[in-house]
Scaffold this motif. Structure first.
Motif, PDB file in Angstrom:
ATOM      1  N   ASP A  38       8.264  40.924  -3.059  1.00  0.00           N
ATOM      2  CA  ASP A  38       6.892  41.424  -3.181  1.00  0.00           C
ATOM      3  C   ASP A  38       6.750  42.874  -2.735  1.00  0.00           C
ATOM      4  N   ALA A  39       7.726  43.388  -1.981  1.00  0.00           N
ATOM      5  CA  ALA A  39       7.643  44.758  -1.487  1.00  0.00           C
ATOM      6  C   ALA A  39       8.308  45.756  -2.430  1.00  0.00           C
ATOM      7  N   LEU A  40       8.891  45.291  -3.507  1.00  0.00           N
ATOM      8  CA  LEU A  40       9.703  46.137  -4.376  1.00  0.00           C
ATOM      9  C   LEU A  40       8.917  46.641  -5.575  1.00  0.00           C
ATOM     10  N   SER A  41       9.418  47.723  -6.152  1.00  0.00           N
ATOM     11  CA  SER A  41       8.902  48.191  -7.438  1.00  0.00           C
ATOM     12  C   SER A  41      10.022  48.093  -8.468  1.00  0.00           C
ATOM     13  N   TYR A  42       9.635  47.786  -9.698  1.00  0.00           N
ATOM     14  CA  TYR A  42      10.602  47.545 -10.768  1.00  0.00           C
ATOM     15  C   TYR A  42      10.268  48.447 -11.948  1.00  0.00           C
ATOM     16  N   THR A  43      11.262  49.207 -12.406  1.00  0.00           N
ATOM     17  CA  THR A  43      11.048  50.142 -13.513  1.00  0.00           C
ATOM     18  C   THR A  43      12.139  49.949 -14.551  1.00  0.00           C
ATOM     19  N   LEU A  44      11.746  49.688 -15.786  1.00  0.00           N
ATOM     20  CA  LEU A  44      12.708  49.572 -16.876  1.00  0.00           C
ATOM     21  C   LEU A  44      13.180  50.970 -17.257  1.00  0.00           C
ATOM     22  N   VAL A  45      14.493  51.203 -17.220  1.00  0.00           N
ATOM     23  CA  VAL A  45      15.062  52.528 -17.481  1.00  0.00           C
ATOM     24  C   VAL A  45      16.148  52.414 -18.542  1.00  0.00           C
ATOM     25  N   ASP A  46      16.556  53.568 -19.075  1.00  0.00           N
ATOM     26  CA  ASP A  46      17.659  53.589 -20.031  1.00  0.00           C
ATOM     27  C   ASP A  46      18.966  53.235 -19.315  1.00  0.00           C
ATOM     28  N   THR A  47      19.812  52.496 -20.008  1.00  0.00           N
ATOM     29  CA  THR A  47      21.107  52.122 -19.448  1.00  0.00           C
ATOM     30  C   THR A  47      22.076  53.289 -19.584  1.00  0.00           C
ATOM     31  N   PRO A  48      22.693  53.752 -18.492  1.00  0.00           N
ATOM     32  CA  PRO A  48      23.701  54.812 -18.623  1.00  0.00           C
ATOM     33  C   PRO A  48      24.805  54.390 -19.592  1.00  0.00           C
ATOM     34  N   PRO A  49      25.199  55.263 -20.525  1.00  0.00           N
ATOM     35  CA  PRO A  49      26.184  54.883 -21.551  1.00  0.00           C
ATOM     36  C   PRO A  49      27.477  54.318 -20.973  1.00  0.00           C
ATOM     37  N   GLU A  50      27.951  54.901 -19.872  1.00  0.00           N
ATOM     38  CA  GLU A  50      29.199  54.415 -19.285  1.00  0.00           C
ATOM     39  C   GLU A  50      29.032  53.002 -18.741  1.00  0.00           C
ATOM     40  N   LEU A  51      27.873  52.734 -18.158  1.00  0.00           N
ATOM     41  CA  LEU A  51      27.577  51.397 -17.650  1.00  0.00           C
ATOM     42  C   LEU A  51      27.532  50.391 -18.796  1.00  0.00           C
ATOM     43  N   ALA A  52      26.931  50.782 -19.901  1.00  0.00           N
ATOM     44  CA  ALA A  52      26.856  49.908 -21.068  1.00  0.00           C
ATOM     45  C   ALA A  52      28.246  49.609 -21.616  1.00  0.00           C
ATOM     46  N   ARG A  53      29.099  50.626 -21.672  1.00  0.00           N
ATOM     47  CA  ARG A  53      30.456  50.430 -22.204  1.00  0.00           C
ATOM     48  C   ARG A  53      31.273  49.487 -21.310  1.00  0.00           C
ATOM     49  N   HIS A  54      31.246  49.735 -20.008  1.00  0.00           N
ATOM     50  CA  HIS A  54      31.982  48.866 -19.091  1.00  0.00           C
ATOM     51  C   HIS A  54      31.404  47.447 -19.097  1.00  0.00           C
ATOM     52  N   GLY A  55      30.071  47.349 -19.196  1.00  0.00           N
ATOM     53  CA  GLY A  55      29.433  46.043 -19.218  1.00  0.00           C
ATOM     54  C   GLY A  55      29.842  45.224 -20.422  1.00  0.00           C
ATOM     55  N   ARG A  56      29.966  45.873 -21.571  1.00  0.00           N
ATOM     56  CA  ARG A  56      30.386  45.171 -22.774  1.00  0.00           C
ATOM     57  C   ARG A  56      31.813  44.649 -22.621  1.00  0.00           C
ATOM     58  N   GLN A  57      32.681  45.466 -22.039  1.00  0.00           N
ATOM     59  CA  GLN A  57      34.057  45.037 -21.804  1.00  0.00           C
ATOM     60  C   GLN A  57      34.093  43.844 -20.852  1.00  0.00           C
ATOM     61  N   TYR A  58      33.256  43.889 -19.829  1.00  0.00           N
ATOM     62  CA  TYR A  58      33.198  42.804 -18.855  1.00  0.00           C
ATOM     63  C   TYR A  58      32.724  41.505 -19.514  1.00  0.00           C
ATOM     64  N   MET A  59      31.649  41.575 -20.292  1.00  0.00           N
ATOM     65  CA  MET A  59      31.123  40.389 -20.968  1.00  0.00           C
ATOM     66  C   MET A  59      32.167  39.787 -21.900  1.00  0.00           C
ATOM     67  N   ASP A  60      32.866  40.641 -22.634  1.00  0.00           N
ATOM     68  CA  ASP A  60      33.894  40.158 -23.554  1.00  0.00           C
ATOM     69  C   ASP A  60      35.042  39.509 -22.803  1.00  0.00           C
ATOM     70  N   ALA A  61      35.395  40.055 -21.633  1.00  0.00           N
ATOM     71  CA  ALA A  61      36.506  39.512 -20.866  1.00  0.00           C
ATOM     72  C   ALA A  61      36.250  38.068 -20.448  1.00  0.00           C
ATOM     73  N   PHE A  62      34.993  37.747 -20.153  1.00  0.00           N
ATOM     74  CA  PHE A  62      34.650  36.390 -19.736  1.00  0.00           C
ATOM     75  C   PHE A  62      34.073  35.542 -20.878  1.00  0.00           C
TER      76      PHE A  62
END
Length: 323
Positions: free
Chosen positions: A243-267
């Motif tokens: 309840d004390a936090l703020s949440y903001t939808l932001v653009d995904t850094p391209p490098e994070l997206a690339r590594h994330g895709r590799q991670y999802m595929d690995a599992f």
């Protein structure tokens, strides 16, 4: 049009995240069957046949009788553990429980042509934190120095070398006090003086504390990424201060997206909820990826976008898989 028309939601009834996805599927007039394997065999029954043509049969709940051949997709969330009928001895109960796990569980994991979000065996594989950290490093994420041990001296040495260090539970296992009240084991900072022989009793995970200025949660649904910046936590573990936090939808850094895709595929994952910390230099550190993470606690505009992406997966991807 495939004859597979039903979305099977495998979860307990008090799962708020499953609730919002079911509501969206109902709004789209998609047939849904909700099933908790923990209700087997008292309120769930199965009739499955196997031959050269594969699997056919049905599963019945109190309100539905679902043809297993008509399951388009499966949303595997957080079902209760398999149980045994009352009145059995402990030995008989354990036997029945394991037979249920490998019987009904095996059927639900073998639905031909169904699109799983996620397949239960992929969830299981991706839940182990040591595997998460090893795969994250291979995929290019920055991983804080981490120790897994049951050796007290090694833990003390690690804390002295990398302090400040935090302790993290390896799994969110149900835990109760002597009065039966549910307890949560939070992420806590530890000092060498806090350790005692209790370290030797099981595996413990210690990790160098990241000096974070903000946190990121990246929810992956297929190829879609929803990155939320989390600010305002007054403590170490932001999960204690929703309840004390703020949440903001932001653009995904391209490098994070690339590594994330590799991670999802690995599992072999379709869905994953990544947790990251951002330090003062802007470096992004990997904490974990929950293959079955919650998201319904986000503000409604963010939750609605994730729900829509999940409903798209469950409603439409089954057609692609069945072709």
């Amino acid at each position: 049009m495939s004859r597979a028309t039903t979305v099977l939601v495998v979860s307990r009834l008090d799962d708020a995240t499953a609730d919002v996805v079911v509501e969206e599927l109902n709004r789209r007039q998609v047939a849904v069957t909700r099933l908790d394997p923990g209700d087997f065999p008292t309120a769930v029954s199965v009739r499955a046949r196997f031959d050269s043509g594969g699997l056919r049969g049905s599963v019945r709940t109190v309100t539905r009788d679902t043809d297993l051949g008509r399951v388009r997709s499966v949303y595997w969330r957080r079902p209760h553990p398999y149980t045994a009928p009352p009145g059995l001895s402990a030995r008989e109960g354990r036997w029945c429980q394991e037979e249920a796990r490998y019987g009904l569980g095996g059927v639900l994991a073998a639905l031909r042509g169904a699109h799983y979000v996620n397949h239960p065996w992929r969830n299981r594989d991706a839940e182990y934190k040591p595997a998460q950290l090893a795969v994250a490093a291979r995929c290019g994420f920055d991983v804080p120095p981490t120790l897994l041990t049951n050796d007290e001296a090694t833990a003390r040495e690690f804390i002295r070398a990398h302090g400040p260090v935090v302790y993290k539970p390896l799994r969110n296992t149900d835990y109760q006090d002597p009065e039966g009240r549910a307890l949560t084991v939070w992420v806590e900072e530890v000092d060498p003086g806090d350790l005692d022989a209790g370290v030797t009793r099981t595996a413990h995970l210690f990790q160098k504390r990241v000096r974070s200025v903000t946190d990121l949660q990246v929810t992956a649904v297929g190829d879609r990424l929803f990155t939320v910046r989390i600010d305002g936590s007054p403590g170490l573990d932001w999960r204690r201060h929703y309840d004390a936090l703020s949440y903001t939808l932001v653009d995904t850094p391209p490098e994070l997206a690339r590594h994330g895709r590799q991670y999802m595929d690995a599992f072999g994952l379709v869905f994953g909820a990544f947790d990251f910390a951002v330090d003062p230099e802007g470096r992004i550190w990997f904490y974990e990826c929950n293959p079955n993470g919650q998201f319904a606690w986000f503000p409604e505009p963010i939750t609605a976008r994730i729900v829509s992406a999940l409903a798209d997966q469950l409603q439409h991807a089954g057609d692609l898989c069945a072709r």
